[in-house]
Design an enzyme around this catalytic site. Sequence first.
Site, PDB file in Angstrom:
ATOM      1  N   CYS A 252      -8.698  12.258  -6.610  1.00 53.05           N
ATOM      2  CA  CYS A 252      -8.738  12.316  -8.198  1.00 53.05           C
ATOM      3  C   CYS A 252     -10.699  11.547  -8.710  1.00 53.05           C
ATOM      4  O   CYS A 252      -9.826  12.042 -10.071  1.00 53.05           O
ATOM      5  CB  CYS A 252      -8.125  10.814  -7.879  1.00 53.05           C
ATOM      6  SG  CYS A 252      -6.685  10.321  -7.419  1.00 53.05           S
TER       7      CYS A 252
ATOM      8  N   GLN B 221      -0.996   7.741   3.524  1.00 53.40           N
ATOM      9  CA  GLN B 221      -2.036   8.785   3.804  1.00 53.40           C
ATOM     10  C   GLN B 221      -1.552   8.669   5.590  1.00 53.40           C
ATOM     11  O   GLN B 221      -1.711   9.846   6.257  1.00 53.40           O
ATOM     12  CB  GLN B 221      -3.449   8.290   4.169  1.00 53.40           C
ATOM     13  CG  GLN B 221      -4.303   8.872   2.743  1.00 53.40           C
ATOM     14  CD  GLN B 221      -4.250  10.450   2.479  1.00 53.40           C
ATOM     15  OE1 GLN B 221      -4.447  10.840   3.584  1.00 53.40           O
ATOM     16  NE2 GLN B 221      -4.345  10.856   1.621  1.00 53.40           N
TER      17      GLN B 221
ATOM     18  N   THR C 152       2.354   6.404  -6.138  1.00 53.16           N
ATOM     19  CA  THR C 152       1.591   5.516  -7.228  1.00 53.16           C
ATOM     20  C   THR C 152       2.850   4.380  -7.662  1.00 53.16           C
ATOM     21  O   THR C 152       2.686   3.316  -7.564  1.00 53.16           O
ATOM     22  CB  THR C 152       1.131   6.570  -8.061  1.00 53.16           C
ATOM     23  OG1 THR C 152      -0.549   6.816  -7.735  1.00 53.16           O
ATOM     24  CG2 THR C 152       0.337   5.405  -8.781  1.00 53.16           C
TER      25      THR C 152
HETATM   26  N1  PLP Z   1      -2.325   5.489  -2.308  1.00 61.76           N
HETATM   27  C1  PLP Z   1      -3.119   6.503  -1.406  1.00 61.76           C
HETATM   28  C2  PLP Z   1      -4.104   5.749  -0.211  1.00 61.76           C
HETATM   29  C3  PLP Z   1      -2.785   8.007  -1.176  1.00 61.76           C
HETATM   30  O1  PLP Z   1      -4.340   9.028  -0.662  1.00 61.76           O
HETATM   31  C4  PLP Z   1      -2.415   8.693  -2.563  1.00 61.76           C
HETATM   32  C5  PLP Z   1      -3.090  10.027  -2.801  1.00 61.76           C
HETATM   33  O2  PLP Z   1      -4.084  10.958  -3.047  1.00 61.76           O
HETATM   34  C6  PLP Z   1      -1.588   7.668  -3.206  1.00 61.76           C
HETATM   35  C7  PLP Z   1      -1.924   6.644  -3.071  1.00 61.76           C
HETATM   36  C8  PLP Z   1      -1.315   8.185  -4.408  1.00 61.76           C
HETATM   37  O3  PLP Z   1      -0.192   9.085  -3.790  1.00 61.76           O
HETATM   38  P1  PLP Z   1       0.924  10.138  -5.431  1.00 61.76           P
HETATM   39  O4  PLP Z   1      -0.170  11.060  -5.240  1.00 61.76           O
HETATM   40  O5  PLP Z   1       1.853  10.146  -4.677  1.00 61.76           O
HETATM   41  O6  PLP Z   1       0.837   9.347  -6.763  1.00 61.76           O
END
Ligand code: PLP
Length: 380
Positions: A325, A179, A70
Amino acid sequence: MIYMDHSATTPVDPEVVAAMSPYWTELYGNPSSLYGLGRRAAAALQSSRETAARLLHCEPSEIVFTSCGTESDNLAIRGVVLAAAAKGRRHVITTPIEHPAVLHTVADLVERFDCEVTHVPVDRAGMVDPRTIEAAIRPDTALISVMMANNEVGTVEPIAEIGAIARRHGVPFHTDAVQAGAYLPLDVQALNVDLLALSAHKFHGPKGVGLLYVRKGLRLMPAQTGGSQERARRAGTENVPYIVGMVRALELADARRPSETERLIALRERLIEGVLERIPDVEVTGHRTERLPGHASLIIYGVEAQSLLIGLDLAGIAASSGSACASGAPTPSGVLRAMGYAPNDALGALRLTLGRSNTESDVDTLLDELPPIVKRVRGG
Ligand code: PLP
């Protein structure tokens, strides 16, 4: 327990835990300190940066370590767009199937910084047509952001093609490869990307650490103020144990990629074919072949997937109804809506993502357990 939710997260590899361990206890120095202990930490950081750069085919100075996927997405998008906005470029091109880390960051730029966004459509398989990206480019386009692989339906996007278009038009191109990290080659030169985001916990590294590749020369506004760590692009003392662990995990994923890809595709096909044979009124979502190796996503018509998840949990199988989420509340997935599915049908979305621990016997257990659960939930 049979774990079929590898898109949500993965267990940390014991080899990764072993690589991290000394950096909490004996080698706990701050990499900015000048004495021996600090220098040892700095050396570990540098060596991790060099390994990450080798795996991504870039220079070590182009790697920025962050706290998660993120943060990497936020830094890439806000960093580039706010730097470009100062020169009058405020337009962003992205897709409606991005992760909230991208969607909400772009929405915030629109709300608070007067930016404009074009969401290019995707087809029913969740695939972006590079020509629609090209058609959306304007003289004031500051950034194009398209994910490498979708978390909900597994579709792998034509990143190299989109990147070639972006380059031809001189527009920076970001891809959320969170991913893809475990399964797809991450050669930033071949992919024609200027920014690429990764998160360690998706490839058997720890949660709470990520990285961002930033092509040399690209102007990036830092998100936080503080020390000059990460070449002043990301202030804050570096999380040495987590960074060491992430890069070790990335190395292991890279080494295992060819054999794991083949094995997981075979398992995924066994799962998909088995479900289609045993359960009526099921549709595979996402692209049938251009998809992540272990990613099976389905719509089971006439059910709410939440009820299936409870049944599967009781049978000892961990699965998901879409993105982790969103799984607290049964709202239809925006990704499936953008792909053209009706809200009610989208509530039947089931995601089974296979990974390193899964075997044929796990798939066969799922194929035994799921049909009676679906039958029960359908009321028959
Ligand atoms: N982008 C994608 C495509 C994801 O699947 C995720 C997590 O599920 C994220 C970003 C966010 O990653 P993080 O959990 O390390 O913040």
